[in-house]
Design a protein around this motif. Structure first.
Motif, short mmCIF file in Angstrom:
data_model
loop_
_atom_site.label_atom_id
_atom_site.label_comp_id
_atom_site.label_asym_id
_atom_site.label_seq_id
_atom_site.Cartn_x
_atom_site.Cartn_y
_atom_site.Cartn_z
N PRO A 188 1.21 -1.69 0.00
CA PRO A 188 -0.07 -0.04 0.18
C PRO A 188 1.07 1.17 0.22
CG PRO A 188 0.05 -1.07 1.83
CD PRO A 188 0.91 -2.07 1.09
N ARG A 189 0.36 2.51 -0.87
CA ARG A 189 1.25 3.82 -0.98
C ARG A 189 0.39 4.54 -0.15
NH1 ARG A 189 5.66 1.19 0.09
NH2 ARG A 189 6.36 0.93 -2.09
N THR A 190 -0.16 5.96 -0.67
CA THR A 190 -0.81 6.64 -0.19
C THR A 190 -2.22 6.81 0.16
OG1 THR A 190 -0.36 9.54 0.31
CG2 THR A 190 -0.39 8.51 -2.16
N ARG A 191 -2.31 7.10 1.03
CA ARG A 191 -4.11 7.87 0.73
C ARG A 191 -4.25 8.92 1.13
NH1 ARG A 191 -7.76 3.67 2.72
NH2 ARG A 191 -8.97 5.34 3.37
N ASP A 192 -3.33 10.03 0.78
CA ASP A 192 -3.50 11.29 0.44
C ASP A 192 -3.79 11.82 -1.01
OD1 ASP A 192 -3.56 14.39 0.76
OD2 ASP A 192 -1.22 13.94 1.72
N PRO A 193 -5.50 12.30 -0.60
CA PRO A 193 -5.80 13.12 -2.46
C PRO A 193 -4.94 13.73 -2.78
CG PRO A 193 -7.55 12.76 -0.67
CD PRO A 193 -6.09 12.97 0.93
N GLY A 194 -4.16 14.45 -2.06
CA GLY A 194 -3.57 15.46 -3.22
C GLY A 194 -2.05 15.21 -3.41
N LYS A 195 -1.42 13.49 -3.25
CA LYS A 195 -0.21 12.89 -3.82
C LYS A 195 -0.94 12.58 -4.62
CE LYS A 195 2.09 13.44 1.00
NZ LYS A 195 2.47 12.98 2.39
N MET A 196 -1.94 11.67 -4.90
CA MET A 196 -2.55 10.91 -6.24
C MET A 196 -1.47 11.42 -7.05
SD MET A 196 -4.30 8.65 -4.69
CE MET A 196 -5.06 7.83 -3.00
N ASN A 197 -1.74 12.84 -7.90
CA ASN A 197 -1.32 12.57 -9.53
C ASN A 197 0.56 12.83 -9.21
OD1 ASN A 197 -3.35 13.28 -10.42
ND2 ASN A 197 -3.28 15.92 -9.78
N ALA A 198 1.50 12.80 -8.12
CA ALA A 198 2.72 12.48 -7.97
C ALA A 198 2.97 10.94 -8.39
CB ALA A 198 3.58 12.00 -6.35
N ILE A 199 2.27 10.04 -8.08
CA ILE A 199 2.27 8.46 -8.84
C ILE A 199 1.69 8.12 -9.87
CG2 ILE A 199 3.41 7.64 -6.49
CD1 ILE A 199 0.31 7.04 -5.72
N GLY A 200 1.23 9.44 -10.85
CA GLY A 200 0.23 8.98 -11.71
C GLY A 200 -1.32 8.41 -11.37
N ARG B 121 -5.07 2.11 -7.84
CA ARG B 121 -6.52 2.02 -6.82
C ARG B 121 -7.83 2.06 -7.23
NH1 ARG B 121 -9.10 8.05 -5.74
NH2 ARG B 121 -7.91 9.15 -7.53
N ARG B 122 -8.78 1.76 -6.89
CA ARG B 122 -10.26 1.48 -6.90
C ARG B 122 -11.06 2.79 -7.17
NH1 ARG B 122 -10.64 -3.12 -2.23
NH2 ARG B 122 -10.04 -5.11 -3.48
N PRO B 123 -11.45 2.42 -8.42
CA PRO B 123 -12.44 4.11 -8.35
C PRO B 123 -13.05 4.21 -7.20
CG PRO B 123 -12.06 2.97 -10.57
CD PRO B 123 -12.06 1.66 -8.96
N GLY B 124 -13.42 5.51 -6.65
CA GLY B 124 -13.75 6.22 -5.55
C GLY B 124 -13.36 5.51 -4.43
N GLU B 125 -12.17 5.23 -3.89
CA GLU B 125 -11.37 4.86 -2.89
C GLU B 125 -9.79 5.44 -2.57
OE1 GLU B 125 -10.80 0.62 -2.11
OE2 GLU B 125 -13.03 -0.03 -2.26
N MET B 126 -9.15 5.60 -2.12
CA MET B 126 -8.15 6.78 -1.65
C MET B 126 -7.19 6.39 -2.31
SD MET B 126 -10.13 9.26 -3.23
CE MET B 126 -7.68 9.88 -3.10
N GLN B 127 -7.23 5.23 -1.14
CA GLN B 127 -6.17 3.88 -1.55
C GLN B 127 -5.21 3.44 -2.08
OE1 GLN B 127 -4.67 2.69 2.31
NE2 GLN B 127 -2.65 2.37 0.46
N ALA B 128 -4.27 4.07 -2.32
CA ALA B 128 -2.66 3.74 -3.51
C ALA B 128 -2.32 2.61 -3.46
CB ALA B 128 -2.16 5.11 -4.08
N TYR B 129 -2.23 1.36 -4.18
CA TYR B 129 -1.25 0.50 -4.05
C TYR B 129 -0.40 0.33 -5.03
CZ TYR B 129 -4.93 -1.51 -0.65
OH TYR B 129 -5.54 -1.84 0.42
N ARG B 130 0.99 -0.10 -4.88
CA ARG B 130 1.83 -0.42 -6.21
C ARG B 130 1.89 -1.52 -6.58
NH1 ARG B 130 8.44 -0.39 -4.49
NH2 ARG B 130 7.78 -2.42 -3.62
N VAL B 131 1.37 -1.83 -7.01
CA VAL B 131 0.89 -3.56 -8.02
C VAL B 131 2.09 -4.02 -9.18
CG1 VAL B 131 -1.07 -2.72 -8.31
CG2 VAL B 131 0.75 -3.24 -10.11
N THR B 132 2.39 -5.14 -8.85
CA THR B 132 2.98 -6.10 -9.96
C THR B 132 2.00 -6.79 -10.87
OG1 THR B 132 2.88 -8.50 -9.28
CG2 THR B 132 4.62 -7.64 -7.59
N GLY B 133 3.04 -6.40 -12.00
CA GLY B 133 2.99 -6.95 -13.80
C GLY B 133 3.18 -6.19 -14.40
#
Length: 350
Positions: free
Chosen positions: A110-122, A160-172
Motif C-alpha cells: 500500500p502507498r498513500t491515502r492522501d488525495p493531494g499526493k495521487m498525481n505524484a504517482i500518476g 487504486r479502485r475508483p471511488g477509493e483513496m487507498q493507492a497500491y503499488r502493483v506487480t505486473g
C-alpha cells in the motif's frame, strides 16, 4: 579549585560515556530488531481483478478515460476496433498485453491515502483533471464489469479502485494508455532502403521522372533513367527523399479513402530489385496530408504485394507534411531537361 575542576571533568567523562553506551545499545538493538517494517496489506499478492478471465471472455468494450481524451475499444465479429476510426483494425499484440496485464495484475504494498499526493504517482482521477487512466471493461449488457485507476511512476505501476483513496503499488505490466492512435495497426509495410531499385514520379503538373540505381549502390546513387537519362539533376541530394519515401512510411492516422475530398497530387511508384511495385497517391486535405497505397504483384514480391493490399485497400493514411512532400515532389525541383529537349521528352521542331 583544582579539586573542583577534577570533579567537573569526571562528571563530563561519565556523561559522554553514558551517551556512547546508549548509542552502542541502539546500534545493537537495530541489528536484532531490524529496520521498521514496510507497510503491508492483506491484499498483497492477491489479483487486482479476481476472475478477470471470465470478464475478459464476456467483454464487449474497453473504455479508457484520460484527462484530455477518452477512447473506446470495441469487439466486432472481425476483431477489436477503435471507436471513431470506421472500423480500422487495432494492434492485436497491444490488446493482448492489456487484457493479459489486467488479468495478472496483483496487489503489492500500500502507498498513500492522501488525495493531494495521487498525481505524484500518476493516480489522479482523470474525471477531475488528474493524470491517471481510468480503465473500464464493459459487458454485452452495457454495464461495467471491471474497473481500476492506474498510473505509472518510474518503473512502477500504481493502482487504486475508483471511488477509493487507498493507492497500491502493483506487480505486473500494462501497455501505455495515453494515446488512442498508438492502438492503430499502422505498420503497413516494412521495406529496407537497399531493396529499392527505382522510383517513378508524376507531379501535380503532370511532369514525370524516372530515377534508378544499381544493386549495391548508396542512397545518393539514384539518377534519371530512360527516357530521362539526359536530364540534369538540380541537386544530387534531391533524389534521395522521394526515392526512399516508402521506406520511411510512418502513418500517424487513418481514414476511409472514400472520404477524401480532393484529387491526388500526383503518383509515386516504388520499385524493388525483386519485382515489387507499390503505387502511392498523395492527397492534400483540409485536415491534413494523406497517402493511399496499392501494391502491384510481380515475381518474388507477389506475397508481399498481397499482404500490403490486404491491409491498405480502402484506407488513406495520414502522414506528416515533411513525409508527404517526398511522395509529392515537384519534378522541376529534382531534375531539368537539356536545353534542346522539352519537359515532356520531345525534341523541339526546328
Amino acid at each position: 579549585m583544582t579539586a573542583l575542576r577534577n570533579q567537573h571533568r569526571a562528571f563530563r567523562v561519565k556523561v559522554m560515556g553514558a551517551v556512547a553506551g546508549a548509542l552502542v545499545l541502539a546500534a545493537i538493538g537495530s541489528q536484532f530488531l531490524g529496520a521498521p517494517a514496510a507497510p503491508r496489506s492483506d491484499l498483497q499478492g492477491e489479483p487486482v481483478l479476481p476472475g478477470f478471465a471470465a470478464t475478459r471472455a464476456a467483454a464487449a468494450e474497453i473504455r479508457i478515460t484520460l484527462a484530455d481524451e477518452s477512447y473506446t475499444l470495441f469487439s466486432t465479429p472481425g476483431g477489436w476496433r477503435l471507436e471513431g476510426t470506421d472500423g480500422y483494425p487495432i494492434r492485436a499484440d497491444r490488446l493482448d498485453e492489456l487484457a493479459g496485464g489486467l488479468e495478472t495484475l496483483a496487489w503489492d504494498v500500500p502507498r498513500t491515502r492522501d488525495p493531494g499526493k495521487m498525481n505524484a504517482i500518476g493516480l489522479g482521477d482523470p474525471r477531475e483533471g488528474g493524470n491517471g487512466a481510468l480503465v473500464e471493461v464493459i459487458g454485452a449488457d452495457g454495464n461495467v464489469s471491471a474497473a481500476l485507476l492506474t498510473g505509472r511512476k518510474d518503473e512502477y505501476i500504481y493502482v487504486r479502485r475508483p471511488g477509493e483513496m487507498q493507492a497500491y503499488r502493483v506487480t505486473g505490466t500494462l501497455p501505455p494508455l495515453y494515446t488512442a492512435e498508438a492502438w492503430l495497426d499502422l505498420d503497413i509495410i516494412d521495406l529496407n532502403a537497399d531493396a529499392v531499385s527505382a522510383v517513378r514520379l508524376t507531379d501535380a503538373t503532370g511532369a514525370s521522372m524516372f530515377l534508378q540505381r544499381t544493386i549495391g549502390s548508396d542512397d545518393r546513387a539514384f539518377l534519371p533513367a530512360p527516357p530521362y537519362e539526359n536530364y540534369e539533376l538540380v541537386n544530387r541530394l534531391a533524389t534521395t527523399g522521394p526515392a526512399l519515401a516508402l521506406t520511411r512510411f510512418q502513418p500517424v492516422g487513418v481514414r476511409p479513402a472514400g472520404e477524401l475530398k480532393t484529387r491526388p497530387r500526383g503518383r509515386h511508384i516504388t520499385q524493388t530489385h525483386d519485382g515489387l511495385e507499390v503505387e502511392a497517391r498523395p492527397y492534400r486535405e483540409a485536415d491534413g496530408y494523406y497517402v493511399t497505397l496499392r501494391a502491384i504483384e510481380a515475381g518474388e514480391g507477389a506475397h508481399r504485394g498481397a499482404a500490403i493490399n490486404e491491409r491498405a485497400k480502402g484506407w488513406a493514411f495520414q502522414v506528416s507534411e515533411i513525409d508527404w512532400m517526398d511522395f509529392a515532389p515537384a519534378v522541376s525541383e529534382i531534375a531539368r531537361p537539356p536545353e534542346d529537349v522539352t519537359p515532356d521528352g520531345e525534341t523541339p521542331e526546328e
